[in-house]
Each structure stands twice: as C-alpha cells, then as structure tokens.
Write a protein that holds these residues in place. Structure first.
Motif, mmCIF file in Angstrom:
data_model
loop_
_atom_site.group_PDB
_atom_site.id
_atom_site.type_symbol
_atom_site.label_atom_id
_atom_site.label_comp_id
_atom_site.label_asym_id
_atom_site.label_seq_id
_atom_site.Cartn_x
_atom_site.Cartn_y
_atom_site.Cartn_z
ATOM 1 N N UNK A 37 0.807 -1.207 0.000
ATOM 2 C CA UNK A 37 0.000 0.000 0.000
ATOM 3 C C UNK A 37 0.845 1.264 0.000
ATOM 4 N N UNK A 38 2.157 1.117 0.203
ATOM 5 C CA UNK A 38 3.028 2.289 0.205
ATOM 6 C C UNK A 38 3.422 2.712 -1.209
ATOM 7 N N UNK A 39 3.057 1.943 -2.219
ATOM 8 C CA UNK A 39 3.319 2.365 -3.596
ATOM 9 C C UNK A 39 2.489 3.613 -3.878
ATOM 10 N N UNK A 40 3.090 4.678 -4.397
ATOM 11 C CA UNK A 40 2.339 5.922 -4.629
ATOM 12 C C UNK A 40 1.099 5.683 -5.478
ATOM 13 N N UNK A 41 0.000 6.281 -5.040
ATOM 14 C CA UNK A 41 -1.276 6.065 -5.715
ATOM 15 C C UNK A 41 -1.247 6.524 -7.173
ATOM 16 N N UNK A 42 -0.605 7.660 -7.514
ATOM 17 C CA UNK A 42 -0.541 8.045 -8.932
ATOM 18 C C UNK A 42 0.185 7.020 -9.796
ATOM 19 N N UNK A 43 1.181 6.329 -9.218
ATOM 20 C CA UNK A 43 1.882 5.300 -9.984
ATOM 21 C C UNK A 43 0.929 4.150 -10.290
ATOM 22 N N UNK A 67 1.377 17.752 -10.258
ATOM 23 C CA UNK A 67 2.542 16.881 -10.424
ATOM 24 C C UNK A 67 2.124 15.412 -10.459
ATOM 25 N N UNK A 68 1.195 15.030 -9.573
ATOM 26 C CA UNK A 68 0.729 13.642 -9.555
ATOM 27 C C UNK A 68 0.011 13.296 -10.855
ATOM 28 N N UNK A 69 -0.791 14.223 -11.347
ATOM 29 C CA UNK A 69 -1.511 13.978 -12.594
ATOM 30 C C UNK A 69 -0.539 13.846 -13.766
ATOM 31 N N UNK A 70 0.476 14.701 -13.794
ATOM 32 C CA UNK A 70 1.481 14.609 -14.859
ATOM 33 C C UNK A 70 2.229 13.278 -14.796
ATOM 34 N N UNK A 71 2.402 12.752 -13.591
ATOM 35 C CA UNK A 71 3.053 11.450 -13.458
ATOM 36 C C UNK A 71 2.215 10.359 -14.117
ATOM 37 N N UNK A 72 0.897 10.414 -13.945
ATOM 38 C CA UNK A 72 0.010 9.449 -14.600
ATOM 39 C C UNK A 72 0.147 9.543 -16.114
ATOM 40 N N UNK A 73 0.112 10.769 -16.642
ATOM 41 C CA UNK A 73 0.240 10.951 -18.098
ATOM 42 C C UNK A 73 1.599 10.475 -18.598
ATOM 43 N N UNK A 130 7.214 1.883 -19.339
ATOM 44 C CA UNK A 130 6.319 2.769 -18.613
ATOM 45 C C UNK A 130 6.361 2.540 -17.118
ATOM 46 N N UNK A 131 6.429 1.265 -16.722
ATOM 47 C CA UNK A 131 6.514 0.930 -15.299
ATOM 48 C C UNK A 131 7.804 1.484 -14.699
ATOM 49 N N UNK A 132 8.930 1.261 -15.383
ATOM 50 C CA UNK A 132 10.221 1.718 -14.867
ATOM 51 C C UNK A 132 10.245 3.238 -14.752
ATOM 52 N N UNK A 133 9.804 3.921 -15.816
ATOM 53 C CA UNK A 133 9.790 5.387 -15.793
ATOM 54 C C UNK A 133 8.870 5.884 -14.683
ATOM 55 N N UNK A 134 7.735 5.226 -14.501
ATOM 56 C CA UNK A 134 6.808 5.635 -13.452
ATOM 57 C C UNK A 134 7.409 5.525 -12.069
ATOM 58 N N UNK A 135 8.091 4.420 -11.793
ATOM 59 C CA UNK A 135 8.700 4.239 -10.477
ATOM 60 C C UNK A 135 9.836 5.240 -10.258
ATOM 61 N N UNK A 136 10.657 5.440 -11.293
ATOM 62 C CA UNK A 136 11.761 6.402 -11.167
ATOM 63 C C UNK A 136 11.207 7.807 -10.950
ATOM 64 N N UNK A 137 10.189 8.174 -11.731
ATOM 65 C CA UNK A 137 9.590 9.505 -11.589
ATOM 66 C C UNK A 137 8.966 9.670 -10.206
ATOM 67 N N UNK A 138 8.353 8.592 -9.681
ATOM 68 C CA UNK A 138 7.748 8.661 -8.346
ATOM 69 C C UNK A 138 8.812 8.889 -7.282
ATOM 70 N N UNK A 139 9.950 8.221 -7.437
ATOM 71 C CA UNK A 139 11.039 8.403 -6.471
ATOM 72 C C UNK A 139 11.565 9.835 -6.527
ATOM 73 N N UNK A 140 11.754 10.334 -7.757
ATOM 74 C CA UNK A 140 12.239 11.720 -7.908
ATOM 75 C C UNK A 140 11.233 12.707 -7.326
ATOM 76 N N UNK A 141 9.941 12.482 -7.624
ATOM 77 C CA UNK A 141 8.897 13.369 -7.109
ATOM 78 C C UNK A 141 8.857 13.324 -5.588
#
Length: 741
Positions: free
Chosen positions: A142-148, A402-408, A422-433
């Motif tokens: 459940x700790x995975x960011x919701x936008x991801x 920012x969260x919405x842009x992460x989804x896009x 897409x999964x890898x970029x999403x996780x990396x972007x979530x960590x950076x965010x």
C-alpha cells in the motif's frame, strides 16, 4: 455434525438461498463473458486458430479461482476470476512470443511456448502472493504511490482498447495502422464495436443496475443478427468475413488443460525468459491490484479483511489454475460488490459462478463460435475506456498537478515504448517526485539560542542573569524527518549562513538535536562532516544530542563524530547538552569556581529585601544527604520547601522497572519544592542528591509560626516565591513562543 447440519439448513432457507442463486447466476454470466473476451485478447493474431484452447484455459481459470476464493476467503461473498490487467499484459507477452518465433518455428511450437509462458507466470505469481501473505508483507504494497498505481491501470486500459481493436480488425491501434483502419472494409469491423463500447459506457454512467451489462451483451448479439438478417448475410459469410469468433470444433474445451505437460516440455524457454521484465511487471501489478480490490471489498461489505490471508488465498488459487494452464486470477471488486448489493451473504454465489464456468468448459466451444466479435471487442474497449476515464479525466479533478502529470507520463511511455518501460519510468519519476516533495519539508523543526532555551538546571539568580546575557553563544537546531541528499544541503547552507553572519553574536556552541530525526543517509553524513569542518575552523564546539545507535555508527564511519576531540561532544538528550554548554559559559566567567558561602550569606543574594538573614535561619531545619540518597519521594506529603546551601540535587520522575527521568537539577543557592508551602498535596516527583548536599528546610508549621511572630519576614518570603514563580513562568512562556514560531 449438528453444527454443519444447522449451517446447511440456514443456507437453504429462501431468504438466504434466493439472493445467493440470483447473484451467482448473474456473476456467472459475467465470468463467462469476460473469460471469452480475455481468451480472445490473448489468443489473437498468429494464434487465433487456437482460440478454443485459450477459451478452455480462461474458463478453467475462472472455475478454479472462483471455487478456491469462494471456499477460503474471509469474505463469504467474494467473487474471483481472471483480470483484465493480466489478460492485457499476457496478450503483449504472447504477441511478443509469436513475433519472435514466427518464420523459424511452427504455430504449434509457438502455441506450446505461449501456454508455457502462461503457466510460468501463474506459478510465479502464485508463489509471490503466498510469500507476501506468509511474511505479512501485504500492508507494505500500500506504500506504492497512488498516482503510480493509477498510471499502471490507465496504461492497462489503453492496452485493453488496443486489444479490442485487434480482435475486431486484426490490426493493432497504432499511428502506422490508421490509414488501414480508415478503409471501408475495416470501418464495418471496428465502428460497431466502438459504438457498443461508448453506449455501454454512457449508460452505466447514468444507471447502475446490475442487469445492464448482460442485457447490453444480449441486445448487442440480437442487433448483430438482425443486421445480418436485413442485409441477407448468412452466418457462414459473416464467419468468413471475421465477424464471428468461430467456427470452433465441437470438442470440449476441458481438453485444453492436457496441454500443460506438453507445453512445459516443448516450449522455447529462452524466448520466455527473454520477456522476464514483462512478467516481473505483471507480478508487481497483480499484487497491488489484489490489495486494492480487497480494500474496495472491505468498504463495500463494511467488513475488515485480513489482507495477508487473501493474498495467500489468491496465491493458492493461481497456483492451482497453473496446473491446467490457467492465467490465474483474484478477487473481483465490481462483481463482489454486485453480489453483496443483491443480498447474498453466503459462499454459494461464488461456488455457483465456478459451476457455471465448469459447465461451459465441458459443453464445448461450439456454442461460443456464434459470438459476434464487435460485442466481445466492444466489451474490451468499454473496460479500457472506463479505466482511461477514471485515471485520465476524473484524475484531473482529484490529483495535484505533479501527480496527474506522473500518470500521463506513465501512459505516454507505455504506449510509445512499451509496458515495462512505462513501469520503470513511473517508479523512477515517483522516487524523484518523492525526493523533491520531501526536500521541501524543513529539516529544522525549531531554532533556539541559549537566551530563550535553557536546561532544566535551576541556578542562583546571578548565574541565570549571566546565561541570559551570554545565551546567544549557544545556537540550537532541533532537526526532524529524513536527512538525505534533498534536505542535507539546505541544512548545511542554513548553518553556514548563521555562523558566518557578522551582524549576529558569535556562536561558541552549535547544538544539533536528533530527537525527531527519522533517518540519515550518506549525503546527510557528508553534510555533517562539512559542518564539523566549519565548526573546527571557527573554534566552535559541536554537540550532538538524542542520537540513535545507528546514527552514531553512521556519523563515526563518516568521520564527523570523534568523541576524543574537544570540539565534538555527544549527549543522550538536549537537556544534558544545554547544561554542559551553560557550565562552560559560567566557568569562563569564573562563576562556577566561587568559594563556599554559608546560607546566611546566600540569603542576601536570594532575598535582597531581607534585613537580617539570621531572622530566617532560626526557622530552618538543616538536612544533609549523601550522593545517591533521596531527599524525598514522589507521593510523600508536601508541607514545606528547601534552601540548597551546597551540593546539587535533581528532581526525577520515578518510572516502572526502577527507572527515573530527570525533570530538573538544582545547584547551590537555589530553592526547591516551594509549592509544598501552599499546596498540601503529595509530591509529584522525587529528589535525589547528585552530590553530597546540605539543605535547610522550612516546614509549613515553621512558616505559620513565622507569620505570627515575624509577619514582615513572612511577607518577604511570600514576595520572593511569587517573583520566583513569575520568572519561571516567563521563561516557559518565552520557550513556548519560540516553539510556535
């Protein structure tokens, strides 16, 4: 035995049986429809001729998963089966296998490899879920960011839309295929599917009756055959044009499960292992999806559910489905909610779903060969549109920019470069965010100086005045949160700015309190090393307080905590650190090296309005205690107060297990327990001698005698205590104001 009979009697009562049967039949129809659509999605293109085998695998999955979850879930109305996300990604995997092996391998070898890949995925997924449940790791997902998660689900929705187009046209929905999709012979294939999907989407947005989806499917099939009738098109001609799923052989689809051993033995495992990244993504998303669905079922059923138990149940169900080549599955949120809203409260509904799927599995695929592709493809497009609407349109109103842009961003990379990318970029972007957002949090909770933050040591008035005057020599930072590369630099810059500011008093002591620090990384350690270098250059003493054992080890390894250095000090808490700094200031002013003064002389400093100290001395009782002895215990009656002539004592709170917590320390020339003169209540703390000490006790009885015999002296004592309490209240008020700034 009587308990079991009573339970079966309850299940057979009309008020329990009818809702369970009704909801089970409806959910069973859904399960068959979705099994067909998922099989069509996975076994398309090169493997479309083996669709009956795919139908057998998905119906076998629905049978096994529905039965296991119905029997062992903590929620008796839970409905389970294969999921659209799993089917969408497996469709990509199977397509990649077909593209890799085409030209050099037969279609039968491709089929065996595809089935082996499905078995491999289901086996590892089942084991993965069992491990998560066994070690209680379910909550961590459940700790995975919701936008991801939203980006993943939106990307899966796009894959479903593309899969629906591939079913009805045989083409993938890409920019390169748009000219072909615009041709008249293709328009007749995909426009009816899109119309069906859009109609279903908007009808469900307006109405929420459980019969809408099966009713629309029946209406879509009826409309399709009415069009054939009015246009004079035969069923055989429609099948030849690719408008129907069939024709299929009449053999039972249960025979598909016999491919398991042959697939394992005849598969091209090198090709399968080359797609391990796609599988890993699927395992991760399935685990998250299970927990998200179960959380939703908790809300619908208003029942707390053990996440780890449900993970283990889904793991067992997926493993058993792998035995027959099934794609695995888990809890359906929508169907479980539907069954609950229809009034079912028993496991019969889920078992009935399994029975319907098993019956269809045994009857054969011939009955399904008359299903129109526009209806099945439209159903997939509808599911995809629903996911995109939720995570692209509705998310705009729910998430920060920012969260919405992460989804896009995740959707873009999934569509442009692939699901795994897409999964890898999403996780990396979530960590950076996360790092950016966390770095915006001030790592300094409070900033004080020794002028407005004091230790709990009570000192004579002249010493306290000096400490207030020299207090700016002590600079205190109460740190908080995670000190990492995003916050450590800000902390370093802030300290450097204060130490190098010529307009502010010179700092002699820099105190860093770690009580609220939750973590420290290597970048933080490096920043503290630089802080130590600056302090050493400026001859500033650096104090660390409230360090955990892990923090001490990290700072020592980084070379910024060397206890033998005179410019580096370590204390268990902030109070002890401040006491040490204050003692250093007093020693520099030679106030700590004063000669012994008897109380009679000290009274002239404490009570300047007192004409003759000997007047007071005759009412006092001398008390001597050795180091480590208690002057009084909490709970003792309070009937007077003490003048401390020499030595040092501490007020401590006695805790369980013979432990104590220091509340204040008193030096010679101070008084303690003054409230005992007015409040005849038990002492709230104990007093213990830090050194051999001599005190003088003024009891309540002696004070009453003083009021009668020496009323002027009694007034002087009253005035002194009032001023003392007012001064202490002022100090606490100043400290509180600085905390609230």
């Amino acid at each position: 035995m009587s308990v079991k009979i009573e339970w079966f009697q309850q299940q057979l009562q009309p008020k329990t049986l009818l809702p369970s049967v009704t909801s089970g039949l409806v959910a069973g129809i859904f399960a068959v429809i979705y099994s067909v659509s998922f099989a069509t999605l996975i076994f398309s293109g090169t493997l479309s001729e083996y669709l009956p085998i795919g139908l057998g695998l998905t119906l076998f999955t629905s049978t096994v998963v529905s039965a296991i979850v119905a029997l062992f879930s903590a929620n008796p109305t839970a409905i389970a089966g294969p999921q659209e996300t799993t089917a969408a990604i497996l469709g990509l995997v199977v397509s990649a296998i077909a593209a890799t092996m085409s030209g050099t391998n037969s279609t039968e070898e491709i089929l065996l490899t595809a089935i082996a890949a499905i078995i491999f995925n289901s086996t590892v997924t089942g084991i993965f879920c069992l491990i998560l449940g066994r070690f209680g790791i379910g909550e961590l997902i459940r700790f995975v960011p919701y936008p991801v998660v939203g980006g993943f689900l939106a990307g899966s929705g796009w894959l479903l839309v593309k899969g629906g187009f591939r079913i009805v046209t045989g083409l993938s929905l890409e920019f390169s295929t748009l000219p072909k999709l615009a041709q008249s012979d293709q328009l007749i294939n995909w426009i009816p599917a899109v119309i069906f999907a859009v109609l279903l989407f908007f009808i469900l947005k307006r109405y929420s009756h459980f019969l809408i989806v099966p009713g629309m499917v029946v209406a879509g099939i009826a409309t399709f055959y009415l069009v054939l009738l009015f246009t004079g098109t035969s069923v055989a001609a429609a099948s030849q044009k690719g408008l129907l799923l069939g024709p299929f052989p009449d053999a039972g689809m249960w025979q598909a499960s016999t491919f398991t051993l042959a697939a394992i033995a005849g598969a091209n495992w090198q090709t399968i292992l080359g797609l391990i990244g796609n599988f890993a993504t699927l395992w991760f998303i399935q685990a998250i999806s299970i927990l998200l669905n179960i959380s939703g079922i908790e809300v619908v059923s208003q029942q707390d559910i053990d996440l780890d138990r449900e993970l283990k149940t889904a793991g067992i169900a997926t493993l058993l489905s792998a035995v027959g080549g099934g794609i695995g599955g888990f809890h359906h949120l929508s169907q479980s909610g539907l069954v609950y809203r229809l009034g079912a409260r028993s496991r019969l509904a889920g078992l009935l779903v399994a029975l319907i799927c098993a019956t269809m599995l045994l009857l054969g695929a011939s009955i399904l060969s008359f299903c129109p592709k526009p209806v099945i493809g439209g159903l997939l497009i509808f599911n995809g549109l629903s996911a995109l609407f939720t995570w692209v349109y509705s998310a705009w109103f729910k998430f920060p920019l920012f969260d919405y842009c992460l989804i896009l961003l995740i959707i873009f990379f999934m569509t442009a470069f692939g699901f795994l990318q897409g999964v890898v970029v999403g996780m990396v972007a979530a960590v950076i965010l996360f790092a950016i957002n966390t770095s915006q949090i001030a790592v300094t909770k409070h900033t004080f100086s020794g002028a407005n933050r004091h230790s709990h040591v009570r000192r004579p008035p002249n010493e306290e005045r000096l400490l207030r005057q020299k207090g700016e020599q002590i600079h205190i930072l109460e740190l908080q949160g995670l000190i990492f590369f995003g916050t450590a630099r800000k902390l370093l810059d802030r300290i450097r700015e204060r130490l190098e500011n010529p307009d502010l008093p010179t700092v002699r002591f820099l105190v860093l309190d770690f009580r609220r620090v939750s973590g420290l990384d290597s970048s933080g350690v490096m920043s503290f090393s630089k802080i130590k270098q600056i302090a050493k250059q400026k001859q500033i003493c650096l104090l660390f307080t409230n360090l955990s054992s892990q923090d001490i080890e990290q700072l020592q390894q980084g070379g910024c905590l060397e206890l033998k250095e005179p410019f580096c000090q370590l204390f268990p808490d902030l109070d002890r650190g401040l006491e040490w700094c204050e003692n250093q200031i007093l020693e520099s002013a030679k106030l700590r090296r004063r000669r012994f003064l008897p109380l009679a002389l000290q009274l002239k400093i404490l009570l300047p309005d007192l004409d003759n100290g000997s007047q007071l001395m005759k009412y006092l009782e001398q008390v001597q205690i050795k180091q480590g002895e208690f002057l009084l215990h909490q709970g003792d009656p309070a009937d007077g107060f003490y003048f401390l002539e020499s030595g040092q004592v501490s007020v401590v709170l006695e805790l369980p297990n013979n432990q104590t917590e220091r509340l204040a320390t008193y030096d010679s020339g101070t008084i303690l327990g003054e409230m005992g003169l007015y409040r005849k209540e038990p002492r709230t703390a104990s007093v213990i001698a830090d050194q051999n000490s001599r005190l003088y006790y003024l009891s309540a009885e002696a004070f009453e005698r003083m009021e009668n015999e020496e009323p002027k002296l009694a007034v002087t004592i009253h005035k002194f205590i009032v001023n003392l309490l007012a001064e202490r209240l002022k100090q606490r008020s100043e400290e509180l104001q600085n905390v609230l700034k």
